[in-house]
Design a protein around this motif. Structure first.
Motif, PDB file in Angstrom:
ATOM      1  N   LYS A  15       0.830  -1.204   0.000  1.00 26.30           N
ATOM      2  CA  LYS A  15       0.000   0.000   0.000  1.00 26.30           C
ATOM      3  C   LYS A  15       0.867   1.258   0.000  1.00 26.30           C
ATOM      4  N   ARG A  16       1.949   1.237   0.794  1.00 21.76           N
ATOM      5  CA  ARG A  16       2.862   2.393   0.800  1.00 21.76           C
ATOM      6  C   ARG A  16       3.513   2.576  -0.554  1.00 21.76           C
ATOM      7  N   ILE A  17       3.926   1.488  -1.177  1.00 25.78           N
ATOM      8  CA  ILE A  17       4.551   1.576  -2.500  1.00 25.78           C
ATOM      9  C   ILE A  17       3.555   2.112  -3.521  1.00 25.78           C
ATOM     10  N   GLU A  18       2.319   1.644  -3.470  1.00 26.16           N
ATOM     11  CA  GLU A  18       1.288   2.132  -4.382  1.00 26.16           C
ATOM     12  C   GLU A  18       1.037   3.627  -4.198  1.00 26.16           C
ATOM     13  N   SER A  19       0.969   4.075  -2.943  1.00 26.98           N
ATOM     14  CA  SER A  19       0.732   5.511  -2.709  1.00 26.98           C
ATOM     15  C   SER A  19       1.911   6.342  -3.198  1.00 26.98           C
ATOM     16  N   ARG A  20       3.142   5.838  -3.021  1.00 25.03           N
ATOM     17  CA  ARG A  20       4.318   6.551  -3.530  1.00 25.03           C
ATOM     18  C   ARG A  20       4.308   6.610  -5.055  1.00 25.03           C
ATOM     19  N   MET A  21       3.901   5.535  -5.701  1.00 23.87           N
ATOM     20  CA  MET A  21       3.846   5.520  -7.163  1.00 23.87           C
ATOM     21  C   MET A  21       2.776   6.476  -7.683  1.00 23.87           C
ATOM     22  N   GLU A  22       1.659   6.582  -6.966  1.00 22.69           N
ATOM     23  CA  GLU A  22       0.624   7.545  -7.351  1.00 22.69           C
ATOM     24  C   GLU A  22       1.151   8.970  -7.208  1.00 22.69           C
ATOM     25  N   TYR A  24       4.324   9.815  -7.442  1.00 23.58           N
ATOM     26  CA  TYR A  24       5.341   9.944  -8.486  1.00 23.58           C
ATOM     27  C   TYR A  24       4.713  10.313  -9.831  1.00 23.58           C
ATOM     28  N   GLU A  25       3.550   9.761 -10.119  1.00 24.34           N
ATOM     29  CA  GLU A  25       2.873  10.045 -11.389  1.00 24.34           C
ATOM     30  C   GLU A  25       2.434  11.511 -11.487  1.00 24.34           C
ATOM     31  N   LYS A  26       2.252  12.165 -10.347  1.00 22.04           N
ATOM     32  CA  LYS A  26       1.812  13.564 -10.342  1.00 22.04           C
ATOM     33  C   LYS A  26       2.965  14.560 -10.479  1.00 22.04           C
ATOM     34  N   PHE A  27       4.213  14.095 -10.367  1.00 20.48           N
ATOM     35  CA  PHE A  27       5.373  14.981 -10.458  1.00 20.48           C
ATOM     36  C   PHE A  27       5.537  15.504 -11.884  1.00 20.48           C
ATOM     37  N   PRO A  28       6.178  16.672 -12.042  1.00 26.88           N
ATOM     38  CA  PRO A  28       6.490  17.157 -13.392  1.00 26.88           C
ATOM     39  C   PRO A  28       7.431  16.189 -14.116  1.00 26.88           C
ATOM     40  N   VAL A  29       7.327  16.151 -15.423  1.00 25.12           N
ATOM     41  CA  VAL A  29       8.096  15.215 -16.244  1.00 25.12           C
ATOM     42  C   VAL A  29       9.599  15.390 -16.028  1.00 25.12           C
ATOM     43  N   ARG A  34      14.578  12.955 -13.984  1.00 17.37           N
ATOM     44  CA  ARG A  34      15.817  13.067 -13.200  1.00 17.37           C
ATOM     45  C   ARG A  34      15.894  12.004 -12.102  1.00 17.37           C
ATOM     46  N   ILE A  35      14.777  11.725 -11.438  1.00 17.27           N
ATOM     47  CA  ILE A  35      14.751  10.683 -10.410  1.00 17.27           C
ATOM     48  C   ILE A  35      15.064   9.332 -11.040  1.00 17.27           C
ATOM     49  N   LEU A  36      14.408   9.035 -12.145  1.00 12.63           N
ATOM     50  CA  LEU A  36      14.610   7.746 -12.811  1.00 12.63           C
ATOM     51  C   LEU A  36      16.056   7.564 -13.267  1.00 12.63           C
ATOM     52  N   LYS A  37      16.634   8.594 -13.868  1.00 13.15           N
ATOM     53  CA  LYS A  37      18.017   8.495 -14.343  1.00 13.15           C
ATOM     54  C   LYS A  37      19.001   8.337 -13.182  1.00 13.15           C
ATOM     55  N   THR A  38      18.727   8.958 -12.054  1.00 11.89           N
ATOM     56  CA  THR A  38      19.607   8.821 -10.896  1.00 11.89           C
ATOM     57  C   THR A  38      19.545   7.408 -10.328  1.00 11.89           C
ATOM     58  N   VAL A  39      18.354   6.817 -10.287  1.00 13.30           N
ATOM     59  CA  VAL A  39      18.230   5.434  -9.809  1.00 13.30           C
ATOM     60  C   VAL A  39      18.937   4.479 -10.768  1.00 13.30           C
ATOM     61  N   ILE A  40      18.760   4.682 -12.056  1.00 16.07           N
ATOM     62  CA  ILE A  40      19.442   3.833 -13.049  1.00 16.07           C
ATOM     63  C   ILE A  40      20.956   3.971 -12.906  1.00 16.07           C
ATOM     64  N   LEU A  41      21.446   5.184 -12.687  1.00 11.54           N
ATOM     65  CA  LEU A  41      22.879   5.393 -12.492  1.00 11.54           C
ATOM     66  C   LEU A  41      23.391   4.634 -11.276  1.00 11.54           C
ATOM     67  N   TYR A  74      20.400   8.029  -2.425  1.00 11.62           N
ATOM     68  CA  TYR A  74      20.074   9.141  -1.523  1.00 11.62           C
ATOM     69  C   TYR A  74      19.669  10.386  -2.316  1.00 11.62           C
ATOM     70  N   LYS A  75      20.424  10.695  -3.393  1.00  6.89           N
ATOM     71  CA  LYS A  75      20.087  11.863  -4.222  1.00  6.89           C
ATOM     72  C   LYS A  75      18.710  11.689  -4.857  1.00  6.89           C
ATOM     73  N   ALA A  76      18.398  10.486  -5.330  1.00  6.51           N
ATOM     74  CA  ALA A  76      17.093  10.229  -5.934  1.00  6.51           C
ATOM     75  C   ALA A  76      15.984  10.377  -4.888  1.00  6.51           C
ATOM     76  N   TYR A  77      16.219   9.845  -3.686  1.00  7.94           N
ATOM     77  CA  TYR A  77      15.219   9.954  -2.637  1.00  7.94           C
ATOM     78  C   TYR A  77      15.015  11.411  -2.210  1.00  7.94           C
ATOM     79  N   SER A  78      16.102  12.162  -2.097  1.00 13.19           N
ATOM     80  CA  SER A  78      15.956  13.568  -1.709  1.00 13.19           C
ATOM     81  C   SER A  78      15.230  14.366  -2.792  1.00 13.19           C
ATOM     82  N   LEU A  79      15.453  14.023  -4.057  1.00  9.87           N
ATOM     83  CA  LEU A  79      14.728  14.684  -5.140  1.00  9.87           C
ATOM     84  C   LEU A  79      13.247  14.288  -5.111  1.00  9.87           C
ATOM     85  N   PHE A  80      12.972  13.024  -4.782  1.00  7.22           N
ATOM     86  CA  PHE A  80      11.583  12.575  -4.631  1.00  7.22           C
ATOM     87  C   PHE A  80      10.898  13.359  -3.519  1.00  7.22           C
TER      88      PHE A  80
END
Length: 170
Positions: A15-22, A24-29, A34-41, A74-80
């Motif tokens: 449930k927490r993961i689902e709420s976080r994903m919802e 995330y979908e509302k964030f600007p593109v 940037r979050i996605l690329k940082t996690v991939i890095l 950590y950088k991705a989480y702080s940006l999130f």
């Protein structure tokens, strides 16, 4: 009894993961990208680092790969968290002048005319290309002090990690 507790914990986690994903979908593109690329890095640092460390027999290689990977997470989480709290600023307008694109240095100045007639000067890294006459929305971290001091070398240092990206508006 333990299976029921484990099942409840897993359901709560889902449930927490689902709420976080919802959220995330509302964030600007720009911020989602940037979050996605940082996690991939972080994964591109961790997995080859582990493989190379094992191949070379160097535990310190694995350790430093893990440290760098955790820093990226950590950088991705702080940006999130920043996007979640809307701790960013946007500047929206038409670019009417670009200075310093072909000079030495890491940044150039972009002059933007906003809808209310105000003109703003922004420091943009040279990896980001925008064009004169087009309308953009620029995303920055919210700060208390001004981004420009007037000295290009100092401005480049002060601008570190303030600019997140831009998107072209139609």
């Amino acid at each position: 009894m333990e299976q029921k507790q484990t099942k409840k914990k897993l359901e709560a986690l889902m449930k927490r993961i689902e709420s976080r994903m919802e959220q995330y979908e509302k964030f600007p593109v720009v911020l989602k990208d940037r979050i996605l690329k940082t996690v991939i890095l972080s994964f591109l640092i961790l997995f080859p680092g582990i493989h190379m460390g094992r191949g070379l027999g160097e535990g310190s290689y694995i350790f430093w790969s893990a440290v760098l990977s955790m820093f990226c997470v950590y950088k991705a989480y702080s940006l999130f968290a920043l996007a979640e709290k809307k701790g960013y600023e946007t500047v929206e307008g038409v670019v009417f002048r670009i200075q310093g694109r072909y000079r030495f240095g890491k940044v150039y100045k972009v002059h933007v005319r906003q809808a209310d007639g105000r003109c703003t000067t922004l420091l943009i890294d040279k990896g980001s290309r925008c064009q004169v006459g087009k309308r953009y929305r620029f995303y920055f971290r919210r700060t208390k002090e001004a981004a420009l001091s007037g000295m290009d070398g100092l401005d480049a240092v002060l601008n570190a990690d303030l600019f997140y990206g831009f998107e072209e508006l139609v």
